[in-house]
Design a protein around this motif. Structure first.
Motif: not given
Length: 349
Positions: A172, A176, A236
């Motif tokens: 990903l 984050r 997500k």
């Protein structure tokens, strides 16, 4: 030697499942666990252990007859804020175990809040009958010591939970940032709207990939979905059943904005910067003990810009716990393991 283990298990709550796995990790090898679960088949399949339906009186009585030890397995079982009935349930099990002559352990407990005289009295009575008591914070220890009980005081066992890597996490985009919110009366629609707008602004400023992390689907997932529908940039929803993976998730995260107590512990343990939104005294105590920035949810600013600015400050200049601090917390959390060893040795003497 068999131990009947009781907690808020089989309800899909990642924090309580993490406490169970931490307990199983720390349990001496000579003790065979039987776990009271609200979803016994799922708990049995997930952890490879013997289980018992938590609401079947007949099955529980049978399990008592097979057991040598009874353990309250971590968490805030004795509190009367979220439920008036639950402290009576857990106290009844502890009292029955003591009547049956089992060694009884109140393990890694967060005692309180106890607003009602009845539940305070009940908690005092069953704790007095315990073979051993450990608590996870100084406020619980202060309350228990008023009853002339000397508990072991050690950090929450989840600090010492062994984490596992999350498949696909490192694929990903970075950086984050994780967000965990749960349903609660203090998280009003107005406050959720303010937090959502603040997160949109924060993401625009940082270009961070947002991980929405429900810890209990029944209470967290709808909120995660509502925020997901509003975020214009990459994000997500990460739903993980294995508590070890849930903890491992935070290893790949720069910062966590957390409402749940164990979201902050897991993130802190994985050297992730934390920002807390407190709905409960246990979260507020954790903020104070570890110097985690944040707000009481009831005092959340009404201006999204104030919130996003605070998040940006934490993101850019905040400090994660040092490796020395984490090492100390893990070492002290393992004192709960020594308590279990003491009880198992005491049983055979």
């Amino acid at each position: 030697m068999q131990a009947l283990i009781c907690g808020y298990y089989g309800k899909g709550n990642g924090g309580d499942e993490a406490l169970l796995v931490s307990l199983l990790q720390m349990l001496p090898k000579k003790i065979k666990p039987i776990v009271l679960s609200n979803n016994p088949s799922q708990t049995r399949q997930r952890y490879g252990i013997e289980t018992c339906p938590a609401r079947s009186a007949f099955a529980i009585l049978q399990a008592f007859q097979q057991s040598d030890i009874f353990i309250w397995g971590g968490g805030s079982l004795m509190q009367d804020v979220t439920s008036f009935a639950s402290p009576f349930y857990y106290a009844a099990l502890m009292g029955l175990a003591q009547q049956q002559g089992l060694k009884t352990v109140a393990w890694a407990q967060g005692i309180g809040p106890l607003k009602r005289p009845t539940t305070r009295w009940l908690t005092e009575q069953v704790l007095r009958g315990c073979t051993a008591v450990s608590v996870r914070d100084s406020q619980s220890a202060t309350l228990v010591s008023q009853w002339d009980i000397s508990p072991l005081i050690a950090p929450d066992p989840v600090w010492a939970l062994e984490s596992k890597p999350v498949q696909g996490l490192w694929d990903l985009p970075a950086p984050r940032v994780a967000l965990n919110l749960r349903s609660h009366p203090q998280l009003t629609p107005q406050r959720l709207e303010v937090l959502t707008q603040a997160l949109i602004d924060f993401q625009k400023a940082t270009n961070a990939f947002i991980l929405l992390v429900p810890f209990q689907a029944s209470q967290d997932l709808a909120i995660a979905r509502s925020i997901s529908a509003r975020l214009p940039q990459s994000h997500k929803i990460m739903t993980l059943d294995d508590p070890r993976e849930l903890k491992g998730l935070f290893k790949g995260v720069e910062m966590t904005i957390g409402m749940r107590y164990h979201s902050l512990i897991m993130a802190g343990a994985e050297e992730c910067r934390c920002f807390a939104l407190s709905y409960d005294p246990k979260v507020s105590r954790l903020m104070q003990e570890l110097n985690i920035p944040g707000w009481e949810l009831a005092e959340l600013p009404e201006d999204p810009n104030v919130i996003s600015t605070a998040w940006l400050e934490c993101y850019a200049n905040g400090d994660a716990l040092s490796s020395a601090q984490i090492h100390s917390l893990v070492d002290r959390a393992l004192m709960h393991q020594e308590l279990l060893k003491f009880v198992s040795d005491f049983e055979t003497d």
